[in-house]
Scaffold this motif. Sequence first.
Motif, PDB file in Angstrom:
ATOM      1  N   THR A 158      -6.657 -21.727  94.610  1.00 25.75           N
ATOM      2  CA  THR A 158      -6.223 -21.453  95.957  1.00 25.75           C
ATOM      3  C   THR A 158      -5.219 -22.529  96.379  1.00 25.75           C
ATOM      4  OG1 THR A 158      -8.033 -22.732  96.972  1.00 25.75           O
ATOM      5  CG2 THR A 158      -8.405 -20.373  96.625  1.00 25.75           C
ATOM      6  N   THR A 159      -4.364 -22.177  97.319  1.00 24.17           N
ATOM      7  CA  THR A 159      -3.223 -23.047  97.624  1.00 24.17           C
ATOM      8  C   THR A 159      -3.640 -24.475  97.957  1.00 24.17           C
ATOM      9  OG1 THR A 159      -2.288 -21.067  98.642  1.00 24.17           O
ATOM     10  CG2 THR A 159      -1.084 -23.131  98.955  1.00 24.17           C
ATOM     11  N   GLU A 160      -4.621 -24.602  98.843  1.00 24.19           N
ATOM     12  CA  GLU A 160      -4.917 -25.957  99.335  1.00 24.19           C
ATOM     13  C   GLU A 160      -5.978 -26.666  98.503  1.00 24.19           C
ATOM     14  OE1 GLU A 160      -6.216 -23.305 100.466  1.00 24.19           O
ATOM     15  OE2 GLU A 160      -8.224 -23.628 101.266  1.00 24.19           O
ATOM     16  N   VAL A 161      -6.591 -25.949  97.548  1.00 24.96           N
ATOM     17  CA  VAL A 161      -7.620 -26.600  96.719  1.00 24.96           C
ATOM     18  C   VAL A 161      -7.007 -26.883  95.328  1.00 24.96           C
ATOM     19  CG1 VAL A 161      -9.988 -26.509  95.867  1.00 24.96           C
ATOM     20  CG2 VAL A 161      -9.453 -25.545  98.093  1.00 24.96           C
ATOM     21  N   CYS A 162      -7.155 -25.977  94.377  1.00 23.78           N
ATOM     22  CA  CYS A 162      -6.737 -26.307  93.006  1.00 23.78           C
ATOM     23  C   CYS A 162      -5.222 -26.388  92.835  1.00 23.78           C
ATOM     24  CB  CYS A 162      -7.356 -25.320  92.038  1.00 23.78           C
ATOM     25  SG  CYS A 162      -9.145 -25.562  91.899  1.00 23.78           S
ATOM     26  N   VAL A 163      -4.461 -25.579  93.571  1.00 24.15           N
ATOM     27  CA  VAL A 163      -3.004 -25.628  93.410  1.00 24.15           C
ATOM     28  C   VAL A 163      -2.473 -26.933  93.990  1.00 24.15           C
ATOM     29  CG1 VAL A 163      -0.818 -24.534  94.020  1.00 24.15           C
ATOM     30  CG2 VAL A 163      -2.775 -23.119  93.379  1.00 24.15           C
ATOM     31  N   GLN A 164      -2.891 -27.247  95.211  1.00 24.58           N
ATOM     32  CA  GLN A 164      -2.371 -28.475  95.821  1.00 24.58           C
ATOM     33  C   GLN A 164      -2.820 -29.716  95.039  1.00 24.58           C
ATOM     34  OE1 GLN A 164      -1.590 -30.513 100.060  1.00 24.58           O
ATOM     35  NE2 GLN A 164      -3.492 -29.367  99.969  1.00 24.58           N
ATOM     36  N   THR A 165      -4.086 -29.749  94.611  1.00 22.23           N
ATOM     37  CA  THR A 165      -4.573 -30.898  93.846  1.00 22.23           C
ATOM     38  C   THR A 165      -3.765 -31.057  92.558  1.00 22.23           C
ATOM     39  OG1 THR A 165      -6.791 -30.569  94.720  1.00 22.23           O
ATOM     40  CG2 THR A 165      -6.612 -31.945  92.772  1.00 22.23           C
ATOM     41  N   SER A 166      -3.540 -29.945  91.856  1.00 24.04           N
ATOM     42  CA  SER A 166      -2.794 -30.005  90.593  1.00 24.04           C
ATOM     43  C   SER A 166      -1.357 -30.449  90.819  1.00 24.04           C
ATOM     44  CB  SER A 166      -2.815 -28.637  89.914  1.00 24.04           C
ATOM     45  OG  SER A 166      -4.143 -28.249  89.614  1.00 24.04           O
ATOM     46  N   MET A 167      -0.750 -29.946  91.898  1.00 29.65           N
ATOM     47  CA  MET A 167       0.646 -30.294  92.155  1.00 29.65           C
ATOM     48  C   MET A 167       0.771 -31.766  92.539  1.00 29.65           C
ATOM     49  SD  MET A 167       3.223 -27.783  94.124  1.00 29.65           S
ATOM     50  CE  MET A 167       4.653 -28.424  95.002  1.00 29.65           C
ATOM     51  N   ARG A 168      -0.198 -32.267  93.271  1.00 26.49           N
ATOM     52  CA  ARG A 168      -0.175 -33.702  93.610  1.00 26.49           C
ATOM     53  C   ARG A 168      -0.385 -34.552  92.366  1.00 26.49           C
ATOM     54  NH1 ARG A 168      -0.527 -35.090  99.019  1.00 26.49           N
ATOM     55  NH2 ARG A 168      -0.691 -33.318 100.436  1.00 26.49           N
ATOM     56  N   GLU A 169      -1.299 -34.132  91.511  1.00 25.26           N
ATOM     57  CA  GLU A 169      -1.510 -34.875  90.257  1.00 25.26           C
ATOM     58  C   GLU A 169      -0.225 -34.878  89.422  1.00 25.26           C
ATOM     59  OE1 GLU A 169      -6.191 -34.273  89.014  1.00 25.26           O
ATOM     60  OE2 GLU A 169      -4.756 -32.749  88.406  1.00 25.26           O
ATOM     61  N   ALA A 170       0.448 -33.728  89.360  1.00 28.46           N
ATOM     62  CA  ALA A 170       1.688 -33.610  88.582  1.00 28.46           C
ATOM     63  C   ALA A 170       2.778 -34.502  89.180  1.00 28.46           C
ATOM     64  CB  ALA A 170       2.144 -32.151  88.558  1.00 28.46           C
ATOM     65  N   ASN A 171       2.887 -34.481  90.489  1.00 21.46           N
ATOM     66  CA  ASN A 171       3.896 -35.289  91.181  1.00 21.46           C
ATOM     67  C   ASN A 171       3.689 -36.769  90.886  1.00 21.46           C
ATOM     68  OD1 ASN A 171       6.066 -35.505  93.158  1.00 21.46           O
ATOM     69  ND2 ASN A 171       4.530 -36.327  94.577  1.00 21.46           N
ATOM     70  N   ASP A 172       2.444 -37.224  90.891  1.00 19.62           N
ATOM     71  CA  ASP A 172       2.168 -38.641  90.613  1.00 19.62           C
ATOM     72  C   ASP A 172       2.447 -38.991  89.158  1.00 19.62           C
ATOM     73  OD1 ASP A 172       1.512 -39.251  93.194  1.00 19.62           O
ATOM     74  OD2 ASP A 172      -0.661 -39.231  92.886  1.00 19.62           O
ATOM     75  N   ARG A 173       2.476 -37.996  88.284  1.00 12.08           N
ATOM     76  CA  ARG A 173       2.774 -38.253  86.872  1.00 12.08           C
ATOM     77  C   ARG A 173       4.257 -38.076  86.563  1.00 12.08           C
ATOM     78  NH1 ARG A 173      -2.278 -37.146  87.533  1.00 12.08           N
ATOM     79  NH2 ARG A 173      -3.869 -37.970  86.112  1.00 12.08           N
ATOM     80  N   GLY A 174       5.069 -37.837  87.598  1.00 12.71           N
ATOM     81  CA  GLY A 174       6.513 -37.826  87.415  1.00 12.71           C
ATOM     82  C   GLY A 174       7.151 -36.470  87.214  1.00 12.71           C
ATOM     83  N   TYR A 175       6.388 -35.398  87.381  1.00 13.80           N
ATOM     84  CA  TYR A 175       6.977 -34.053  87.237  1.00 13.80           C
ATOM     85  C   TYR A 175       7.601 -33.617  88.554  1.00 13.80           C
ATOM     86  CZ  TYR A 175       4.080 -33.938  83.035  1.00 13.80           C
ATOM     87  OH  TYR A 175       3.498 -34.248  81.839  1.00 13.80           O
ATOM     88  N   GLU A 176       8.708 -32.865  88.443  1.00 11.26           N
ATOM     89  CA  GLU A 176       9.339 -32.222  89.607  1.00 11.26           C
ATOM     90  C   GLU A 176       8.688 -30.852  89.733  1.00 11.26           C
ATOM     91  OE1 GLU A 176      11.516 -34.056  91.174  1.00 11.26           O
ATOM     92  OE2 GLU A 176      12.955 -34.998  89.809  1.00 11.26           O
ATOM     93  N   CYS A 177       8.126 -30.554  90.896  1.00 16.57           N
ATOM     94  CA  CYS A 177       7.265 -29.364  91.027  1.00 16.57           C
ATOM     95  C   CYS A 177       7.780 -28.395  92.084  1.00 16.57           C
ATOM     96  CB  CYS A 177       5.855 -29.790  91.434  1.00 16.57           C
ATOM     97  SG  CYS A 177       5.061 -30.876  90.232  1.00 16.57           S
TER      98      CYS A 177
END
Length: 222
Positions: A158-177
Amino acid sequence: MITVAAQPFGFAFEPARTALVIIDMQRDFVEPGGFGESLGNDVSRLTAIVPACRRVLDAWREAGGMVVHTREAHRGDLADCPPAKRNRGAPRLRIGDVGPMGRILVAGEPGNQIVAELAPQPGEWEIDKPGKGAFYATFLHDKLQRAGVTHLVFMGVTTEVCVQTSMREANDRGYECLLLEDCTESYFPAFKTAAIEMMRAQGAIVGWTATSGELLAAMQDC
Ligand code: TIU
């Protein structure tokens, strides 16, 4: 290079270095009888995005792009499910309990399968994740690094649970999302709106957002 008319500004990506990441489009969340419904949610909101996800997946496959499917999934012995997660709240069925689609959120059970319309094809990556984020306790980052991936396009629930968590994790690892707005959904419309707005605020502090139509138009133009 493909540039999508995204918000808050254009999202440019090299297809060979970009993966489509589809978060948790599994029956547990999208169909009646699964974990999502056991938490008291109306799952029909989520089912509605399947056709838009399919259009993007078809175009991405046609272009030969990398595809990653994730599932929120625990081992049968629940060794990777903290009691805090299992005991939280008052769901009708807890993780590991037997429901109409097998054991809730357990790998390999019927409810844990990705919906038929978006089923993984041979060669596409499948990541079982015990947390909300796709990078926690998985090999996703290592695999993406080895493949030279720098950019990620997100869909799923869901947008604010698994999607947002994953996108934040990706952003902190240097990916452009980039998050596709009509290819993600929440059980709570206001949470979806808020999550999208907060991710792209402050000059894309977490990432960009666009519609699937904007992505597909950019892919056609290239
Ligand atoms: N409950 C809810 O909104 N989501 C989850 O529990 N998992 C995912 O978002 N996949």
